[in-house]
Design a protein around this motif. Structure first.
Motif, PDB file in Angstrom:
ATOM      1  N   LEU A 130       0.826  -1.206   0.000  1.00 34.07           N
ATOM      2  CA  LEU A 130       0.000   0.000   0.000  1.00 34.07           C
ATOM      3  C   LEU A 130       0.862   1.259   0.000  1.00 34.07           C
ATOM      4  O   LEU A 130       0.597   2.208  -0.742  1.00 34.07           O
ATOM      5  N   TYR A 131       1.904   1.263   0.808  1.00 33.02           N
ATOM      6  CA  TYR A 131       2.797   2.413   0.923  1.00 33.02           C
ATOM      7  C   TYR A 131       3.523   2.698  -0.391  1.00 33.02           C
ATOM      8  O   TYR A 131       3.555   3.831  -0.859  1.00 33.02           O
ATOM      9  N   THR A 132       4.107   1.669  -0.980  1.00 33.34           N
ATOM     10  CA  THR A 132       4.908   1.907  -2.191  1.00 33.34           C
ATOM     11  C   THR A 132       4.043   2.238  -3.403  1.00 33.34           C
ATOM     12  O   THR A 132       4.422   3.078  -4.213  1.00 33.34           O
ATOM     13  N   ILE A 133       2.895   1.622  -3.521  1.00 36.03           N
ATOM     14  CA  ILE A 133       2.004   1.947  -4.639  1.00 36.03           C
ATOM     15  C   ILE A 133       1.503   3.376  -4.503  1.00 36.03           C
ATOM     16  O   ILE A 133       1.497   4.149  -5.468  1.00 36.03           O
ATOM     17  N   ASP A 134       1.097   3.762  -3.307  1.00 34.37           N
ATOM     18  CA  ASP A 134       0.514   5.089  -3.090  1.00 34.37           C
ATOM     19  C   ASP A 134       1.501   6.218  -3.349  1.00 34.37           C
ATOM     20  O   ASP A 134       1.098   7.334  -3.653  1.00 34.37           O
ATOM     21  N   ARG A 135       2.786   5.973  -3.278  1.00 37.54           N
ATOM     22  CA  ARG A 135       3.774   7.023  -3.442  1.00 37.54           C
ATOM     23  C   ARG A 135       4.239   7.223  -4.875  1.00 37.54           C
ATOM     24  O   ARG A 135       5.085   8.056  -5.147  1.00 37.54           O
ATOM     25  N   ASP A 136       3.670   6.489  -5.809  1.00 35.92           N
ATOM     26  CA  ASP A 136       4.066   6.608  -7.211  1.00 35.92           C
ATOM     27  C   ASP A 136       2.800   6.750  -8.066  1.00 35.92           C
ATOM     28  O   ASP A 136       2.053   5.779  -8.225  1.00 35.92           O
ATOM     29  N   PRO A 137       2.532   7.941  -8.607  1.00 31.54           N
ATOM     30  CA  PRO A 137       1.301   8.146  -9.387  1.00 31.54           C
ATOM     31  C   PRO A 137       1.122   7.144 -10.533  1.00 31.54           C
ATOM     32  O   PRO A 137      -0.007   6.743 -10.826  1.00 31.54           O
ATOM     33  N   GLU A 138       2.206   6.734 -11.163  1.00 35.05           N
ATOM     34  CA  GLU A 138       2.085   5.746 -12.242  1.00 35.05           C
ATOM     35  C   GLU A 138       1.642   4.389 -11.701  1.00 35.05           C
ATOM     36  O   GLU A 138       0.841   3.692 -12.335  1.00 35.05           O
ATOM     37  N   LEU A 139       2.146   4.021 -10.530  1.00 30.17           N
ATOM     38  CA  LEU A 139       1.730   2.753  -9.936  1.00 30.17           C
ATOM     39  C   LEU A 139       0.289   2.821  -9.433  1.00 30.17           C
ATOM     40  O   LEU A 139      -0.440   1.828  -9.505  1.00 30.17           O
ATOM     41  N   VAL A 140      -0.136   3.979  -8.962  1.00 32.01           N
ATOM     42  CA  VAL A 140      -1.539   4.145  -8.556  1.00 32.01           C
ATOM     43  C   VAL A 140      -2.442   3.857  -9.753  1.00 32.01           C
ATOM     44  O   VAL A 140      -3.415   3.103  -9.654  1.00 32.01           O
ATOM     45  N   GLU A 141      -2.112   4.449 -10.903  1.00 35.29           N
ATOM     46  CA  GLU A 141      -2.929   4.227 -12.104  1.00 35.29           C
ATOM     47  C   GLU A 141      -2.845   2.776 -12.565  1.00 35.29           C
ATOM     48  O   GLU A 141      -3.856   2.192 -12.982  1.00 35.29           O
ATOM     49  N   ARG A 142      -1.682   2.215 -12.515  1.00 35.94           N
ATOM     50  CA  ARG A 142      -1.514   0.804 -12.908  1.00 35.94           C
ATOM     51  C   ARG A 142      -2.361  -0.099 -12.020  1.00 35.94           C
ATOM     52  O   ARG A 142      -3.033  -1.005 -12.501  1.00 35.94           O
ATOM     53  N   TYR A 143      -2.327   0.144 -10.717  1.00 37.92           N
ATOM     54  CA  TYR A 143      -3.102  -0.665  -9.777  1.00 37.92           C
ATOM     55  C   TYR A 143      -4.600  -0.449  -9.972  1.00 37.92           C
ATOM     56  O   TYR A 143      -5.379  -1.387  -9.877  1.00 37.92           O
ATOM     57  N   ARG A 144      -5.008   0.757 -10.293  1.00 38.03           N
ATOM     58  CA  ARG A 144      -6.430   1.037 -10.556  1.00 38.03           C
ATOM     59  C   ARG A 144      -6.912   0.255 -11.773  1.00 38.03           C
ATOM     60  O   ARG A 144      -7.980  -0.342 -11.760  1.00 38.03           O
ATOM     61  N   GLU A 145      -6.118   0.263 -12.845  1.00 35.97           N
ATOM     62  CA  GLU A 145      -6.521  -0.346 -14.112  1.00 35.97           C
ATOM     63  C   GLU A 145      -6.307  -1.864 -14.167  1.00 35.97           C
ATOM     64  O   GLU A 145      -7.070  -2.566 -14.818  1.00 35.97           O
ATOM     65  N   ASP A 146      -5.284  -2.361 -13.523  1.00 36.74           N
ATOM     66  CA  ASP A 146      -4.945  -3.792 -13.581  1.00 36.74           C
ATOM     67  C   ASP A 146      -4.487  -4.263 -12.201  1.00 36.74           C
ATOM     68  O   ASP A 146      -3.303  -4.513 -11.982  1.00 36.74           O
ATOM     69  N   PRO A 147      -5.434  -4.383 -11.272  1.00 36.84           N
ATOM     70  CA  PRO A 147      -5.024  -4.721  -9.909  1.00 36.84           C
ATOM     71  C   PRO A 147      -4.332  -6.075  -9.798  1.00 36.84           C
ATOM     72  O   PRO A 147      -3.280  -6.176  -9.168  1.00 36.84           O
ATOM     73  N   ALA A 148      -4.874  -7.110 -10.410  1.00 35.97           N
ATOM     74  CA  ALA A 148      -4.264  -8.443 -10.290  1.00 35.97           C
ATOM     75  C   ALA A 148      -2.877  -8.469 -10.920  1.00 35.97           C
ATOM     76  O   ALA A 148      -1.933  -9.030 -10.348  1.00 35.97           O
TER      77      ALA A 148
END
Length: 120
Positions: free
Chosen positions: A10-28
């Motif tokens: 949660l911490y590392t994803i939340d600190r990178d806007p590109e990873l936030v979008e990646r996780y939103r679009e393709d969580p698995a």
């Protein structure tokens, strides 16, 4: 189960806007990639320091892969880390201010004190 690993995700994803979008679009896919490539990288460490043993259990992987934040809370993921990441991903989908935060609170309302332990 590793509350540390859930919180680290949660911490590392939340600190990178590109990873936030990646996780939103393709969580698995993001969870699989992160577990394979980032789970064992030591936080705040420069150089090639890493471990080899950290991995999600199936229930953790499923909750992350489906954006199931009530389950993550039940598993002991820190609620502030969960809330900030999910606000970044989903607040934009609501028309009213604080609408996602109200939904978050409603979906966690069935929990009573004492809350799940969030110590790592």
């Amino acid at each position: 189960m590793s509350k540390y690993l859930l919180d680290k995700f949660l911490y590392t994803i939340d600190r990178d806007p590109e990873l936030v979008e990646r996780y939103r679009e393709d969580p698995a896919g993001t969870v699989r990639w992160w577990e394979a490539e980032r789970a064992n990288v030591i936080l705040n460490c420069h150089g090639g320091e890493s471990s080899t043993w950290l991995r999600f259990e199936d229930v953790e992987r499923e909750a992350l892969s489906t954006h199931d934040y009530p389950k993550l809370f039940e598993l002991g993921a820190h609620p502030f880390l969960t809330l900030t990441l999910f606000i970044a991903m989903f607040e934009r989908d609501y028309d009213e201010p604080m609408a996602f935060q109200r939904e978050y609170a409603q979906r966690l309302a069935h929990f009573s004190l004492p809350y799940p332990d969030i110590a790592t």
